[in-house]
Write a protein that holds these residues in place. Structure first.
Motif, PDB file in Angstrom:
ATOM      1  N   CYS A  37      43.916  34.150  42.417  1.00 38.40           N
ATOM      2  CA  CYS A  37      42.964  34.929  42.579  1.00 38.40           C
ATOM      3  C   CYS A  37      42.456  35.710  41.475  1.00 38.40           C
ATOM      4  O   CYS A  37      43.138  35.659  40.378  1.00 38.40           O
ATOM      5  CB  CYS A  37      43.092  35.949  43.985  1.00 38.40           C
ATOM      6  N   THR A  38      41.396  36.566  41.597  1.00 40.52           N
ATOM      7  CA  THR A  38      40.885  37.515  40.456  1.00 40.52           C
ATOM      8  C   THR A  38      42.274  38.304  39.731  1.00 40.52           C
ATOM      9  O   THR A  38      42.076  38.510  38.634  1.00 40.52           O
ATOM     10  CB  THR A  38      39.647  38.119  40.773  1.00 40.52           C
ATOM     11  N   SER A  39      42.815  38.624  40.664  1.00 35.50           N
ATOM     12  CA  SER A  39      43.880  39.762  40.049  1.00 35.50           C
ATOM     13  C   SER A  39      44.910  38.900  39.337  1.00 35.50           C
ATOM     14  O   SER A  39      45.278  39.553  38.407  1.00 35.50           O
ATOM     15  CB  SER A  39      44.737  40.428  41.101  1.00 35.50           C
ATOM     16  N   ASP A  40      45.152  37.611  39.552  1.00 35.00           N
ATOM     17  CA  ASP A  40      45.781  36.680  38.618  1.00 35.00           C
ATOM     18  C   ASP A  40      44.983  36.560  37.272  1.00 35.00           C
ATOM     19  O   ASP A  40      45.941  36.947  36.266  1.00 35.00           O
ATOM     20  CB  ASP A  40      45.983  35.412  39.229  1.00 35.00           C
ATOM     21  N   HIS A  42      43.064  38.617  35.976  1.00 35.88           N
ATOM     22  CA  HIS A  42      43.283  39.947  35.189  1.00 35.88           C
ATOM     23  C   HIS A  42      44.428  40.252  34.727  1.00 35.88           C
ATOM     24  O   HIS A  42      44.567  40.731  33.657  1.00 35.88           O
ATOM     25  CB  HIS A  42      42.761  41.279  36.065  1.00 35.88           C
ATOM     26  N   THR A  43      45.573  39.722  35.364  1.00 38.08           N
ATOM     27  CA  THR A  43      46.850  39.869  34.900  1.00 38.08           C
ATOM     28  C   THR A  43      47.129  39.102  33.564  1.00 38.08           C
ATOM     29  O   THR A  43      47.776  39.630  32.763  1.00 38.08           O
ATOM     30  CB  THR A  43      47.904  39.605  36.132  1.00 38.08           C
ATOM     31  N   ALA A  48      46.359  43.444  32.866  1.00 35.08           N
ATOM     32  CA  ALA A  48      46.124  44.282  33.852  1.00 35.08           C
ATOM     33  C   ALA A  48      47.489  45.045  34.253  1.00 35.08           C
ATOM     34  O   ALA A  48      47.567  46.033  34.617  1.00 35.08           O
ATOM     35  CB  ALA A  48      45.504  43.779  35.113  1.00 35.08           C
ATOM     36  N   LEU A  49      48.509  44.281  34.290  1.00 35.15           N
ATOM     37  CA  LEU A  49      49.808  44.899  34.730  1.00 35.15           C
ATOM     38  C   LEU A  49      50.743  45.003  33.519  1.00 35.15           C
ATOM     39  O   LEU A  49      52.110  45.427  33.559  1.00 35.15           O
ATOM     40  CB  LEU A  49      50.722  44.082  35.641  1.00 35.15           C
ATOM     41  N   HIS A  59      49.106  34.413  45.085  1.00 35.41           N
ATOM     42  CA  HIS A  59      49.748  35.056  46.189  1.00 35.41           C
ATOM     43  C   HIS A  59      48.952  34.955  47.307  1.00 35.41           C
ATOM     44  O   HIS A  59      49.230  35.621  48.578  1.00 35.41           O
ATOM     45  CB  HIS A  59      50.148  36.557  45.709  1.00 35.41           C
ATOM     46  N   ALA A  85      46.492  38.356  50.721  1.00 35.14           N
ATOM     47  CA  ALA A  85      46.817  38.703  49.371  1.00 35.14           C
ATOM     48  C   ALA A  85      47.932  39.932  49.516  1.00 35.14           C
ATOM     49  O   ALA A  85      48.872  40.213  48.717  1.00 35.14           O
ATOM     50  CB  ALA A  85      45.651  39.314  48.459  1.00 35.14           C
ATOM     51  N   THR A 101      47.889  48.589  52.939  1.00 41.18           N
ATOM     52  CA  THR A 101      47.837  48.242  51.341  1.00 41.18           C
ATOM     53  C   THR A 101      48.953  48.993  50.524  1.00 41.18           C
ATOM     54  O   THR A 101      49.434  48.645  49.380  1.00 41.18           O
ATOM     55  CB  THR A 101      46.641  48.286  50.820  1.00 41.18           C
ATOM     56  N   LEU A 107      49.841  50.366  46.273  1.00 44.04           N
ATOM     57  CA  LEU A 107      49.698  48.904  46.124  1.00 44.04           C
ATOM     58  C   LEU A 107      51.093  48.071  46.274  1.00 44.04           C
ATOM     59  O   LEU A 107      50.929  46.984  45.610  1.00 44.04           O
ATOM     60  CB  LEU A 107      49.020  48.716  44.608  1.00 44.04           C
TER      61      LEU A 107
END
Length: 109
Positions: A37-40, A42-43, A48-49, A59, A85, A101, A107
């Motif tokens: 997904c988009t969090s992947d 960004h990471t 991002a992380l 995920h 997610a 969440t 988070l």
């Protein structure tokens, strides 16, 4: 087992990982489809992380349960499931208060 991972900043690929161990409240799911997904994104590409190496991505998935822990009562081997997610720890006080969440901390779900 093989997994799709962030190998380092701006770099992805497949790696070998050890087989997961099923805890008493866990279910082991054989993926049928996985959705990075988009969090992947960004990471991997926007840091991002912070620095990560060999971190498994994707995920969100659907799959078939192949093993369940001793305390799992609502699912059985062979069930097809969706994996969202955020997978809260429903024993956590934040989840019980309606903040799933933030399970196990901000988070943390």
């Amino acid at each position: 087992m093989k997994g799709f991972a962030m190998l380092g900043p701006n770099k992805t690929g497949f790696i070998e990982k050890g087989d997961p161990k099923v805890g008493s409240r866990d279910a082991l799911v054989r993926p049928l489809a996985v959705a990075p997904c988009t969090s992947d994104i960004h990471t991997v590409f926007e840091d991002a992380l912070g620095p990560r190496e060999n971190m498994i991505l994707g995920h969100e998935a659907c799959g078939e349960i192949v093993e369940v822990g001793s305390e799992v009562k609502d699912f059985k081997v062979g069930d097809r499931v969706l994996i969202p997610a955020i997978t809260p720890n429903w024993f956590d006080v934040y989840s019980q208060a309606g903040y799933a969440t933030d399970s196990d901390g901000m988070l943390g779900g």
